[in-house]
Design a protein around this motif. Sequence first.
Motif, mmCIF file in Angstrom:
data_model
loop_
_atom_site.group_PDB
_atom_site.id
_atom_site.type_symbol
_atom_site.label_atom_id
_atom_site.label_comp_id
_atom_site.label_asym_id
_atom_site.label_seq_id
_atom_site.Cartn_x
_atom_site.Cartn_y
_atom_site.Cartn_z
ATOM 1 N N VAL A 45 0.955 -0.885 -0.233
ATOM 2 C CA VAL A 45 -0.046 -0.319 -0.834
ATOM 3 C C VAL A 45 0.826 1.288 0.047
ATOM 4 N N ARG A 46 0.719 2.293 -0.644
ATOM 5 C CA ARG A 46 1.632 3.125 -1.069
ATOM 6 C C ARG A 46 0.287 4.364 -1.010
ATOM 7 N N ASN A 47 0.961 5.630 -0.257
ATOM 8 C CA ASN A 47 0.805 6.850 0.057
ATOM 9 C C ASN A 47 0.826 7.929 -0.664
ATOM 10 N N ILE A 48 0.633 8.332 -0.965
ATOM 11 C CA ILE A 48 0.861 10.034 -1.513
ATOM 12 C C ILE A 48 0.095 11.474 -1.501
ATOM 13 N N THR A 49 0.761 12.467 -1.975
ATOM 14 C CA THR A 49 0.033 13.584 -0.927
ATOM 15 C C THR A 49 0.089 14.510 -2.271
ATOM 16 N N SER A 50 -1.020 15.081 -2.903
ATOM 17 C CA SER A 50 -0.983 15.903 -3.859
ATOM 18 C C SER A 50 0.157 17.396 -3.731
ATOM 19 N N ASP A 51 0.403 17.629 -4.873
ATOM 20 C CA ASP A 51 1.195 19.457 -5.177
ATOM 21 C C ASP A 51 -0.063 20.035 -4.167
ATOM 22 N N LYS A 52 0.140 21.013 -4.231
ATOM 23 C CA LYS A 52 -1.136 22.246 -3.969
ATOM 24 C C LYS A 52 -0.890 22.628 -4.961
ATOM 25 N N LEU A 53 -2.741 22.419 -5.744
ATOM 26 C CA LEU A 53 -3.149 22.998 -6.679
ATOM 27 C C LEU A 53 -3.692 24.336 -6.453
ATOM 28 N N LYS A 54 -3.464 25.084 -7.307
ATOM 29 C CA LYS A 54 -4.300 26.717 -7.604
ATOM 30 C C LYS A 54 -5.348 26.238 -8.774
ATOM 31 N N VAL A 55 -6.516 26.103 -8.049
ATOM 32 C CA VAL A 55 -7.937 26.095 -9.225
ATOM 33 C C VAL A 55 -8.910 26.882 -9.024
ATOM 34 N N ASN A 56 -10.256 27.106 -10.141
ATOM 35 C CA ASN A 56 -11.041 27.576 -9.515
ATOM 36 C C ASN A 56 -11.991 26.203 -9.325
ATOM 37 N N ASP A 57 -13.032 27.356 -7.992
ATOM 38 C CA ASP A 57 -14.643 26.180 -7.264
ATOM 39 C C ASP A 57 -15.446 26.382 -9.079
ATOM 40 N N LYS A 58 -16.539 25.458 -8.156
ATOM 41 C CA LYS A 58 -17.056 26.655 -8.978
ATOM 42 C C LYS A 58 -17.551 27.673 -9.006
ATOM 43 N N ARG A 59 -17.804 28.527 -8.576
ATOM 44 C CA ARG A 59 -18.361 30.058 -8.654
ATOM 45 C C ARG A 59 -17.526 30.040 -9.537
ATOM 46 N N GLY A 60 -15.867 30.399 -9.593
ATOM 47 C CA GLY A 60 -14.998 31.062 -10.349
ATOM 48 C C GLY A 60 -14.237 32.018 -9.243
ATOM 49 N N SER A 61 -14.126 31.342 -7.988
ATOM 50 C CA SER A 61 -12.881 31.559 -7.329
ATOM 51 C C SER A 61 -12.035 31.205 -6.660
ATOM 52 N N PRO A 62 -11.135 31.414 -6.760
ATOM 53 C CA PRO A 62 -9.485 31.134 -7.046
ATOM 54 C C PRO A 62 -9.567 30.161 -5.364
ATOM 55 N N ILE A 63 -9.282 29.215 -5.339
ATOM 56 C CA ILE A 63 -8.666 28.380 -3.699
ATOM 57 C C ILE A 63 -7.047 27.525 -3.787
ATOM 58 N N GLU A 64 -7.304 26.865 -3.205
ATOM 59 C CA GLU A 64 -5.585 26.170 -3.493
ATOM 60 C C GLU A 64 -6.652 24.945 -2.910
ATOM 61 N N ILE A 65 -6.155 23.392 -3.040
ATOM 62 C CA ILE A 65 -6.837 22.230 -2.549
ATOM 63 C C ILE A 65 -5.816 21.642 -2.882
ATOM 64 N N ALA A 66 -5.319 20.197 -2.126
ATOM 65 C CA ALA A 66 -4.537 18.869 -2.202
ATOM 66 C C ALA A 66 -5.148 17.585 -1.812
ATOM 67 N N ALA A 67 -5.040 16.738 -2.029
ATOM 68 C CA ALA A 67 -5.449 15.597 -1.619
ATOM 69 C C ALA A 67 -4.667 14.439 -1.280
ATOM 70 N N ASN A 68 -5.187 13.920 -0.154
ATOM 71 C CA ASN A 68 -3.857 12.373 0.224
ATOM 72 C C ASN A 68 -4.931 11.115 -0.665
#
Length: 299
Positions: free
Chosen positions: A108-131
């Motif tokens: 089993v492996r575990n990765i944490t993605s880089d912090k991505l700068k994307v727009n949400d449903k309303r177009g607001s820029p946010i920072e998000i990452a996932a494990n």
Amino acid sequence: MTVPTAVHSRSTERAASTANGILMLLVGLAMTLGGPALVVLNPDALVNVVGGISVAVAGLFLLCGLYSLQPNEGVAILLFGDYRGTDRKTGLRWVLPWYTRKKISLRVRNITSDKLKVNDKRGSPIEIAANVVWRVEDSAQALFDVDDYQAFVNIQVDTALRDITSHYAYDHGDESDAPELTLRADAEDVAARLRDELVERVKVAGVAVDEARLAHLAYAPEIAGAMLKRQQAEAVLSARRLIVKGAVGMVEAALADLNDRGVVDLDEDRKAAMVSNLLVVLCADREAQPVVNTGTLYG
């Protein structure tokens, strides 16, 4: 003119035919040591010399087919590029030396993605990452159906995260808006959808996704200050709403209690003045300053 579509051949893992390595180790050592012994016993006999050298070379050849496997490891066996199966049996194993062996980790492996700068449903820029917690389920697909399965998983995590973010708003909007799932308030639902999408995206590489969670979620720096003021304003309004609701209840109870006990007979004008004064006292930010009234309400 119709352009032919490329057909992707899907590999499937199957068990490889291998032998116990301990037995072959003993046989190989016996032949490697026994060959020189034949030569030493009768060095003048050409047959013994040739036979002893041949046995020793054959023993070394057998030893070249040995390999070891730890728990949750596998080795793909190939013959001149043709896939012959995967061995998952732990310990010392043996296969014919001319077979090519490719090891692969099944842990089993575990990765944490880089912090991505994307727009949400309303177009607001946010920072998000996932494990993401994942593992190789089909070694043949992982090794032969994609170029680099680890890089493939990393890219698909980022792609799925961008796609999920475009379907959700960071937080609830105005109260007039219809209720909807948001990234901040409904993290469990978002994580479940992220996992389901990843499962579909990486199954071509023989990879199973056990868990996916949001590891980081925040507004982008350029709007973080404005959104903080909005959240503070919403908190103040909510607190005020609660204070006013409680104050109205207290005033209603006070008037009812005075009326039931007959302490004072209040007409509508005096009731209105009392309600106004009590609401000011109960809803004010500062302590009330008492004022002595020497007149009357009607004078």
